[in-house]
Design an enzyme around this catalytic site. Structure first.
Site, PDB file in Angstrom:
ATOM      1  N   MET A 137      -4.064 -16.223  -3.237  1.00  0.00           N
ATOM      2  CA  MET A 137      -4.137 -15.154  -4.212  1.00  0.00           C
ATOM      3  C   MET A 137      -2.948 -14.219  -4.020  1.00  0.00           C
ATOM      4  O   MET A 137      -2.546 -13.929  -2.903  1.00  0.00           O
ATOM      5  CB  MET A 137      -5.439 -14.381  -4.039  1.00  0.00           C
ATOM      6  CG  MET A 137      -6.664 -15.264  -4.158  1.00  0.00           C
ATOM      7  SD  MET A 137      -6.808 -16.041  -5.776  1.00  0.00           S
ATOM      8  CE  MET A 137      -7.481 -14.684  -6.726  1.00  0.00           C
ATOM      9  N   CYS A 138      -2.433 -13.723  -5.093  1.00  0.00           N
ATOM     10  CA  CYS A 138      -1.220 -12.922  -5.081  1.00  0.00           C
ATOM     11  C   CYS A 138      -1.390 -11.793  -6.100  1.00  0.00           C
ATOM     12  O   CYS A 138      -2.439 -11.656  -6.712  1.00  0.00           O
ATOM     13  CB  CYS A 138      -0.023 -13.784  -5.460  1.00  0.00           C
ATOM     14  SG  CYS A 138       0.056 -15.364  -4.582  1.00  0.00           S
ATOM     15  N   ARG A 139      -0.373 -11.014  -6.262  1.00  0.00           N
ATOM     16  CA  ARG A 139      -0.327  -9.987  -7.295  1.00  0.00           C
ATOM     17  C   ARG A 139       1.047 -10.057  -7.967  1.00  0.00           C
ATOM     18  O   ARG A 139       2.035 -10.355  -7.302  1.00  0.00           O
ATOM     19  CB  ARG A 139      -0.522  -8.575  -6.691  1.00  0.00           C
ATOM     20  CG  ARG A 139      -1.847  -8.372  -5.906  1.00  0.00           C
ATOM     21  CD  ARG A 139      -3.052  -8.129  -6.809  1.00  0.00           C
ATOM     22  NE  ARG A 139      -3.637  -9.350  -7.319  1.00  0.00           N
ATOM     23  CZ  ARG A 139      -4.701  -9.378  -8.170  1.00  0.00           C
ATOM     24  NH1 ARG A 139      -5.287  -8.254  -8.540  1.00  0.00           N
ATOM     25  NH2 ARG A 139      -5.151 -10.514  -8.618  1.00  0.00           N
TER      26      ARG A 139
END
Lengths: 265, 265, 265, 265
Positions: free
Chosen positions: D1-3
């Site tokens: 998961m990243c942004r």
């Protein structure tokens, strides 16, 4: 010993000096021809003026020849005044903080050469950095110390005078400490408007430095980036080159004071 | 093209080959004498067997000559069987995953040379990696693919046979694809017990490879690390060197099949 | 603020404290529970004693949780006395030279905490580093300066006395400079034989520090690495823990002098 | 998961989204609020369109919060269309080649989410990358493979259709392989002119994604960068957002085919 380029003139992509020419700065990073060593693989850096008063910096510990980010930035960023530098360490660590150029406020500086006996002189030289600039010291190189010393003695108003003072002070400290190794300097300094270059050696053997002026730009380089050797002029030893965007460059002598060598006790 | 050393014998500090000799591997990283390029500054790696079955790895993208961690590890770590490698990229990126040696389970591999036309062959070569090993592919080099291919065709039980098969298969793929560039290989392989080295070129011009056997150790190197040239033997082209801790090394021919070149259409 | 572990005893793999336990140091690097911040991702370091008098160092700017080299070294290297540290910067740059532990000769040091108002105090603190050690300063942290100061005032012969002197001197400098922020320290020091830990805060709120002694070893940690909370003892504020390989650890008070605060003008 | 953040509109400094706002992307790198993990410290990247058709890339393995180069580039570089991404690895290595965005020709792509069971699916997914793009694969992430797959099935002419095809194909492969973990995607794609964003999850739990359109710009973000929550609209699950510089953004359904799950044998 290192290699560098400085540019002032019509905005160009950084790559036009750093990456594209036959003997670009990236090419010099592993094929320098006029330096003691051919490899300048101990990090590199870019400093450029864009829309802001303060320059941007990109400094990295990888060799210039293997960094994809450098290739991208050189292709994308256009600037009217920029510095680029490939480093061959003379003893200090390979770290970003030891990579050139160095920036302070709107000022940018880079250096090629060496303060002889640096590890013995470091304390005395750092003592000459004024309080207001001491917290800005982020690495351990002689080069950064020379920059902060020069800013500290009026570099922002009289760069040539201040650099002359720095070199004279360094020579005095070296002789005091009994250091026989030479002081050798080619350096570039800018406030985003004027561009200064310096060439000096205490032993008459300064690192190579050339410049070329065209209708649209001034280029100052450790080594010519192309084979048009007739276009490039050597900066004389013990001289400064003073350039501004819309005037002819001027060669000014650097009146560095050479201290009398103390007699052996 | 790269440079490497492999050691098997009485436990020694890694630095005794990597850092200390006159022409140590670190020295070779910027002063290689028998390679196409003198600079091997695109990362490096160490692989060593200690108390565990699986080897340890230390790989880094900095040049070997400027990495303080390497100096420390080479001074502190002692091993009975280790590999060390300095890399000169033939096109793939400078990343840890592309640095040698490569490890899988108890196996260690490193390579110097090139699969000609790699970017055109890559898909076909990767297709030869068996399913069980495919997820172990972490980089993009020809070298790592060659390692996984070799393990995949029986490398763990018959290393010489498997490497012969790999090289034959690569030659067939190259000729199929109409690639004229050569296949050149010097490589080392170990399971922590036996040590194998390979030297092969499809065009009769393999990278340099030497070995020396003493009472206590076997050293296999791209370039001799000292000036005792009479102690070092060249590994013959199209040969494997098969060594174990307590036996004499044996030179074995590599019966690589050279495919007939297809007639031009 | 940072997190660290120190070990002295029967040789173990570094990973037995650094990587394997439920709340190992690597786990603490992104899940610290007793620190102001849960993330300690600004680099890390290992320092360990092997066969040589001087310790080995491995320091890296990546977060501990994502460094494959760390995992390998922790699995392979066994030591009877080692330090490990994950860093959360309090303002200085993320560089290897700013990562703990710091080494000098046979001495090793690491720190968690902060000298309040460091950027204002730096010059005065660095002035306390003796000439002989000045050239060893490679970074810009308060921690490395504290180490060199301590060595400079007899740390090699009387570590507890020297650290007391350092802390007293720092407090005097802070009060002189009108700095209200606290001095907070937990630190470890070793010469490869004895192991010292320190806990001190000028405001009564020192960083957390625990120790556990078993038949075979002493472990000193910022946070317990497992859930056997009854086995771990807090090191009291304003105390040193003095340990040697074959004796019981001793808690010694740290008689830091608190300067009288100057009256406001 | 990243942004991540994507911007299209009047040229602004990258820092105006990446560094300056209260909940800027750099702030999200250690304080994400709507992701499974708060830390996105496994590298980051910038991709921006300037004067050339191809975008520039700056990708680095350090956490975004500690990289000085990022701060400089974000302050200096102005762009009319750019992507920025902070990474939390779901298993693949921390390397530049695994950092987003990915570029190919004039196309730029970034992703947040996960192809469930990636290590088991990797070979089948990479087999769907067409020959012409296979050599462009430089890392090992599911994200880069998804990008090349999408380009390979017409992404350059029909991005929404191609992404729908990619997601449908991935779902079919996952079900074939008996993978129960979900496919979750938020992604951005651009050719330097139009900007596409995608949100999809096979289990109805897609990563967060918001957009805001003003008179001068479109901003698409994993998390709103400021507290004006009423200005931000969630992109619906199973939708694409199609934007161009001078038109209103359009929300388009993504008709991903969900394969019938094979009966258990």
């Amino acid at each position: 010993m290192c290699r560098w380029v400085a540019y002032s003139g019509q905005p160009i992509f950084l790559g036009q000096l750093v990456a594209d020419p036959e003997h670009s700065l990236i090419h010099q990073s592993r094929n320098a021809e006029e330096a003691k060593v051919g490899i300048n693989g101990d990090g590199f850096g870019l400093g450029w003026y864009g829309e802001r008063d303060e320059p941007g910096l990109y400094r990295e510990t990888l060799p210039a020849w293997s960094d994809d980010n450098l290739r991208h930035i050189a292709r994308q960023v256009r600037s009217r005044l920029f510095f680029a530098h490939v480093r061959a360490s003379t003893g200090t660590a390979t770290s970003r903080a030891n990579c050139h150029p160095f920036a302070h406020g709107r000022w940018l500086f880079m250096h090629n050469g060496q303060i002889g006996g640096w590890s013995r002189l470091r304390r005395a030289v750092e003592a000459r950095i004024p309080d207001a600039l001491y917290a800005c010291r982020t690495g351990t190189t002689d080069s950064e110390a020379m920059f902060l010393m020069t800013l500290g003695q009026g570099g922002e108003t009289d760069p040539v005078g201040a650099m002359t003072g720095t070199l004279s002070a360094l020579r005095a400290l070296m002789v005091d400490a009994g250091i026989d190794e030479p002081l050798r300097v080619t350096a570039a300094l800018s406030d985003g408007s004027r561009l200064y270059a310096f060439r000096y050696a205490s032993d008459g053997r300064p690192p190579s430095l050339y410049w070329r002026q065209t209708a649209s730009a001034i280029e100052i380089v450790s080594e010519p980036v192309d084979r048009h050797r007739d276009e490039w002029h050597a900066v004389p030893d013990r001289s400064a080159l003073v350039c501004c965007a819309r005037c002819a460059c001027e060669v000014v002598p650097l009146a560095v004071e050479e201290p009398a060598r103390a007699e052996a006790a």
